[in-house]
Design a protein around this motif. Structure first.
Motif, PDB file in Angstrom:
ATOM      1  N   GLN A  15       0.835  -1.206   0.000  1.00  0.00           N
ATOM      2  CA  GLN A  15       0.000   0.000   0.000  1.00  0.00           C
ATOM      3  C   GLN A  15       0.870   1.257   0.000  1.00  0.00           C
ATOM      4  N   VAL A  17       3.998   1.492  -1.001  1.00  0.00           N
ATOM      5  CA  VAL A  17       4.708   1.591  -2.281  1.00  0.00           C
ATOM      6  C   VAL A  17       3.769   2.125  -3.366  1.00  0.00           C
ATOM      7  N   THR A  18       2.521   1.632  -3.367  1.00  0.00           N
ATOM      8  CA  THR A  18       1.547   2.097  -4.362  1.00  0.00           C
ATOM      9  C   THR A  18       1.250   3.582  -4.201  1.00  0.00           C
ATOM     10  N   ASP A  19       1.088   4.020  -2.944  1.00  0.00           N
ATOM     11  CA  ASP A  19       0.819   5.441  -2.689  1.00  0.00           C
ATOM     12  C   ASP A  19       1.977   6.304  -3.199  1.00  0.00           C
ATOM     13  N   GLN A  21       4.180   5.504  -5.520  1.00  0.00           N
ATOM     14  CA  GLN A  21       4.203   5.439  -6.978  1.00  0.00           C
ATOM     15  C   GLN A  21       3.175   6.397  -7.562  1.00  0.00           C
ATOM     16  N   GLN A  22       2.003   6.457  -6.901  1.00  0.00           N
ATOM     17  CA  GLN A  22       0.944   7.332  -7.386  1.00  0.00           C
ATOM     18  C   GLN A  22       1.365   8.803  -7.286  1.00  0.00           C
ATOM     19  N   GLN A  23       2.026   9.136  -6.177  1.00  0.00           N
ATOM     20  CA  GLN A  23       2.483  10.514  -6.005  1.00  0.00           C
ATOM     21  C   GLN A  23       3.521  10.877  -7.074  1.00  0.00           C
ATOM     22  N   THR A  90      10.323   2.287  -7.048  1.00  0.00           N
ATOM     23  CA  THR A  90       9.073   1.800  -6.462  1.00  0.00           C
ATOM     24  C   THR A  90       8.545   0.600  -7.226  1.00  0.00           C
ATOM     25  N   GLN A  91       8.800   0.591  -8.543  1.00  0.00           N
ATOM     26  CA  GLN A  91       8.339  -0.546  -9.345  1.00  0.00           C
ATOM     27  C   GLN A  91       9.008  -1.832  -8.864  1.00  0.00           C
ATOM     28  N   PHE A  94       7.725  -2.867  -5.448  1.00  0.00           N
ATOM     29  CA  PHE A  94       6.419  -3.514  -5.574  1.00  0.00           C
ATOM     30  C   PHE A  94       6.591  -4.974  -5.990  1.00  0.00           C
TER      31      PHE A  94
END
Lengths: 115, 149
Positions: A15, A17-19, A21-23, A90-91, A94
């Motif tokens: 979660q 890492v996804t946040d 990546q989104q930023q 981040t990829q 993940f």
């Protein structure tokens, strides 16, 4: 530590890492927006929160403005090289998390099959 | 929040950069246009980008489900403005657009500026396209958890 508690921690890790990546994706999208300031998520602080088991603030990741970046004349301070680097980072983080989740499920399956 | 929001944010940036390239191409194409429907020479156009909130779909879902609104992160082309630079005058008495002194107004377009702008748009498009690939790969990996090992 049981399989389920480590799965829960892995979920929190994914979660975070996804946040992040989104930023970063949002920063990249606004690379030409005048006056936009790049934001980032404090990975260590978020992970500390996940590991402590306090999930009360999980829904709202704390994003803060990146400091120490040079602002262009149009007021935008997004550094493309930095953002692409974090994107790749981040990829891979993940990918690591997903592999760990898979191995947890594999362990569980082995126990079920009594092999 | 979520992997699919990344796709919509990158998509908004791809759209904005494509529109920027379109406007720049229109400027290049009309660099010598002295006659328009509105009268006078073609006026150079410039785009203005602005940061916006999440996709409308996500905003509504979060409103219905009482989830917190996600971070603002998309980009949109908010307006296309005219460049106020006065037109360049050239002495061409034979032209049908010439005034009584034989001067013709040409748009103030420098092809070098337009080419640099076009390259910038193209590079930003590439960067956002790689962000889309990254998001796609992450989604694919999440789906692969379901595959029995």
């Amino acid at each position: 530590m049981s399989t389920f508690s480590s799965l829960q921690q892995l979920q929190g890790y994914l979660q975070v890492v996804t946040d992040r990546q989104q930023q970063i994706t949002s920063n990249i999208a606004n690379v030409d927006t005048p006056g936009y300031h790049g934001k980032d998520i404090d990975f260590q602080a978020e992970m500390r929160q996940v590991m402590s088991g306090d999930s009360s603030l999980q829904m709202q990741p704390a994003s803060q403005e990146e400091t120490g970046l040079i602002e262009r004349p149009d007021g935008n301070d997004v550094d493309i090289d930095r953002e692409s680097l974090i994107l790749a980072q981040t990829q891979l983080q993940f990918q690591l998390g997903v592999q760990l989740v898979k191995s947890q499920f594999h362990t569980l399956l082995t126990a079920i099959k009594e092999e | 929040m979520g992997l699919f929001d990344m796709l919509s944010m990158s998509a908004s940036a791809l759209t904005a950069e494509r529109q920027r390239a379109e406007v720049t191409s229109a400027n290049l194409a009309n660099a010598e246009t002295t006659h328009t429907a509105a009268g006078g020479p073609y006026v150079r156009k410039e785009v203005v980008f602005s940061a916006t909130g999440a996709s409308p779909f996500r905003s509504v879902i979060n409103q219905v489900g009482n989830f917190p609104q996600p971070v603002a992160g998309s980009v949109q082309l908010s307006q296309v403005v005219d460049d106020p630079t006065p037109p360049i005058q050239r002495y061409e008495p034979g032209s049908p657009d010439a005034d009584e002194n034989g001067m013709v107004n040409y748009p103030a377009i420098n092809p070098i500026n337009e080419m640099v702008d076009l390259m910038g748009a193209s590079r930003s498009y590439q960067l956002n396209a790689s962000a889309v690939s990254a998001a796609k790969q992450m989604i694919q990996e999440s789906i692969d958890i379901l595959k029995s090992s």
